[in-house]
Design a protein around this motif. Sequence first.
Motif, mmCIF file in Angstrom:
data_model
loop_
_atom_site.group_PDB
_atom_site.id
_atom_site.type_symbol
_atom_site.label_atom_id
_atom_site.label_comp_id
_atom_site.label_asym_id
_atom_site.label_seq_id
_atom_site.Cartn_x
_atom_site.Cartn_y
_atom_site.Cartn_z
ATOM 1 N N GLN A 80 -4.373 17.787 4.269
ATOM 2 C CA GLN A 80 -3.727 16.493 4.538
ATOM 3 C C GLN A 80 -2.888 16.085 3.328
ATOM 4 N N HIS A 81 -1.610 15.808 3.555
ATOM 5 C CA HIS A 81 -0.709 15.423 2.470
ATOM 6 C C HIS A 81 -0.184 13.994 2.622
ATOM 7 N N ILE A 82 -0.317 13.418 3.805
ATOM 8 C CA ILE A 82 0.110 12.038 4.050
ATOM 9 C C ILE A 82 -1.135 11.172 4.171
ATOM 10 N N ALA A 83 -1.215 10.152 3.343
ATOM 11 C CA ALA A 83 -2.415 9.324 3.304
ATOM 12 C C ALA A 83 -2.449 8.360 4.479
ATOM 13 N N TYR A 84 -3.644 8.186 5.022
ATOM 14 C CA TYR A 84 -3.867 7.115 5.988
ATOM 15 C C TYR A 84 -3.836 5.773 5.260
ATOM 16 N N ILE A 85 -3.646 4.714 6.029
ATOM 17 C CA ILE A 85 -3.739 3.371 5.440
ATOM 18 C C ILE A 85 -5.124 3.173 4.840
ATOM 19 N N SER A 86 -6.133 3.657 5.558
ATOM 20 C CA SER A 86 -7.511 3.481 5.087
ATOM 21 C C SER A 86 -7.801 4.330 3.848
ATOM 22 N N ASP A 87 -7.088 5.444 3.681
ATOM 23 C CA ASP A 87 -7.266 6.238 2.462
ATOM 24 C C ASP A 87 -6.813 5.446 1.242
ATOM 25 N N ILE A 88 -5.672 4.808 1.370
ATOM 26 C CA ILE A 88 -5.161 3.993 0.253
ATOM 27 C C ILE A 88 -6.049 2.772 0.043
ATOM 28 N N GLY A 89 -6.490 2.168 1.179
ATOM 29 C CA GLY A 89 -7.334 0.980 1.082
ATOM 30 C C GLY A 89 -8.701 1.246 0.508
ATOM 31 N N ALA A 90 -9.144 2.492 0.538
ATOM 32 C CA ALA A 90 -10.472 2.818 0.005
ATOM 33 C C ALA A 90 -10.457 3.011 -1.506
ATOM 34 N N GLN A 91 -9.266 3.012 -2.090
ATOM 35 C CA GLN A 91 -9.157 3.241 -3.528
ATOM 36 C C GLN A 91 -9.019 1.900 -4.269
ATOM 37 N N MET A 130 0.825 -1.205 0.000
ATOM 38 C CA MET A 130 0.000 0.000 0.000
ATOM 39 C C MET A 130 0.860 1.256 0.000
ATOM 40 N N LEU A 131 1.910 1.255 0.829
ATOM 41 C CA LEU A 131 2.780 2.429 0.893
ATOM 42 C C LEU A 131 3.543 2.626 -0.412
ATOM 43 N N THR A 132 4.002 1.518 -1.002
ATOM 44 C CA THR A 132 4.732 1.595 -2.271
ATOM 45 C C THR A 132 3.827 2.088 -3.399
ATOM 46 N N THR A 133 2.593 1.608 -3.408
ATOM 47 C CA THR A 133 1.642 2.033 -4.438
ATOM 48 C C THR A 133 1.378 3.528 -4.353
ATOM 49 N N TRP A 134 1.173 4.005 -3.146
ATOM 50 C CA TRP A 134 0.877 5.438 -2.977
ATOM 51 C C TRP A 134 2.063 6.310 -3.388
ATOM 52 N N THR A 135 3.263 5.932 -2.964
ATOM 53 C CA THR A 135 4.452 6.744 -3.304
ATOM 54 C C THR A 135 4.800 6.634 -4.783
ATOM 55 N N SER A 136 4.614 5.436 -5.368
ATOM 56 C CA SER A 136 4.939 5.269 -6.790
ATOM 57 C C SER A 136 3.983 6.047 -7.687
ATOM 58 N N GLN A 137 2.797 6.350 -7.183
ATOM 59 C CA GLN A 137 1.833 7.149 -7.942
ATOM 60 C C GLN A 137 2.048 8.648 -7.748
ATOM 61 N N GLY A 138 3.122 9.002 -7.029
ATOM 62 C CA GLY A 138 3.421 10.411 -6.815
ATOM 63 C C GLY A 138 2.753 10.989 -5.583
ATOM 64 N N SER A 139 2.421 10.140 -4.614
ATOM 65 C CA SER A 139 1.759 10.577 -3.366
ATOM 66 C C SER A 139 0.520 11.411 -3.650
ATOM 67 N N PRO A 140 -0.437 10.861 -4.387
ATOM 68 C CA PRO A 140 -1.632 11.639 -4.752
ATOM 69 C C PRO A 140 -2.517 11.941 -3.545
ATOM 70 N N ARG A 141 -3.365 12.936 -3.715
ATOM 71 C CA ARG A 141 -4.354 13.275 -2.689
ATOM 72 C C ARG A 141 -5.671 12.626 -3.053
ATOM 73 N N TYR A 142 -6.087 11.674 -2.190
ATOM 74 C CA TYR A 142 -7.309 10.917 -2.475
ATOM 75 C C TYR A 142 -8.547 11.691 -2.019
ATOM 76 N N PRO A 143 -9.703 11.357 -2.599
ATOM 77 C CA PRO A 143 -10.948 12.063 -2.225
ATOM 78 C C PRO A 143 -11.296 11.938 -0.737
#
Length: 311
Positions: free
Chosen positions: A43-54, A24-37
């Motif tokens: 907020q600039h650092i995603a929660y685990i649940s933010d990444i998991g909701a995508q 999850m952390l690798t996916t988020w950083t490899s995508q350029g640390s995007p800001r999820y809905p």
Amino acid sequence: MWYLSYWVVPILSALVWLAMLIAMLTTWTSQGSPRYPSMEAGQHIAYISDIGAQGLKPLFIAMSTVTVVTFDLAFIFERWLRHTGKLTPNTSIWQKLYSVCAIIGSIAGAAGLILLSIFDTLRHPNLHDAFLVLFIAGYIVSAIFICWEYQRLGVHFREHSVLRWSFWIKLFFILFELGLAIAFGVTQNRDQYNAAAVLEWVIAFIFFFYVLSFFIDFMPAVRGKGRQSRETEMDMAGVETGRGDGAAEGGQNFRGNGYVNGTNGYTNGTNGYTNGTNGYTNGHSNGFANGTAPSHIPKPTEPAPLPSRNF
């Protein structure tokens, strides 16, 4: 091989959890640390649940489920091994109660993680937060009870250092995770979302080490199985050489049925004497040769027959 599976279970659980976090952390950083809905303003650092909701929601659900189900099996195996005596057994009904409470707490925590991964923070924010609290609280309560059980076991089995190590590891988890959970809640309430996100990742990685530590608890069962196997092989070797279960070094000190033509473990004699009766040889009586002992010397009391040692 069955004994091997006990300590593999917590290792498997920990590795699945770690793999999920890294993915999850690798996916988020490899995508350029995007800001999820689901992320808050500022907020600039995603929660685990933010990444998991995508797009990783199926991975989040599957790997979270595998992690907690296998981890809960570790609690159940620990209870079973103590019940059957493969691990140091509980010495009171209270210790058994602590173990059962730890299992119940772990089941509650497992249900919390599975449900929060299903009811994600984007579509069900309130339910997600409630199940997050259940997840953290369930495993902290579980750790308290199993730590309590190990503390009492350590009092009765001081020679087992693994109990002390396990106790201190679990106590560290309780104190550290509880402190981080409080800090997480405070930063959330103060809208410090980036700090809260960092704390959530730290809590998750510490949980990995907590799960991994459970393999230590099963090591005595594995060693006990190996020791039993070696003793069994030695016993079988004794039978094959005809020495029986009482053999000692150099073929001496045999116990029971280890001699030929004798009674009570001796050769050609009765009650521990050779070729004679009651300690006399070749027809001599009471230490006098070819005669009768003087009347003023009492005849010694005959020794009682030795008890049979055939068992």
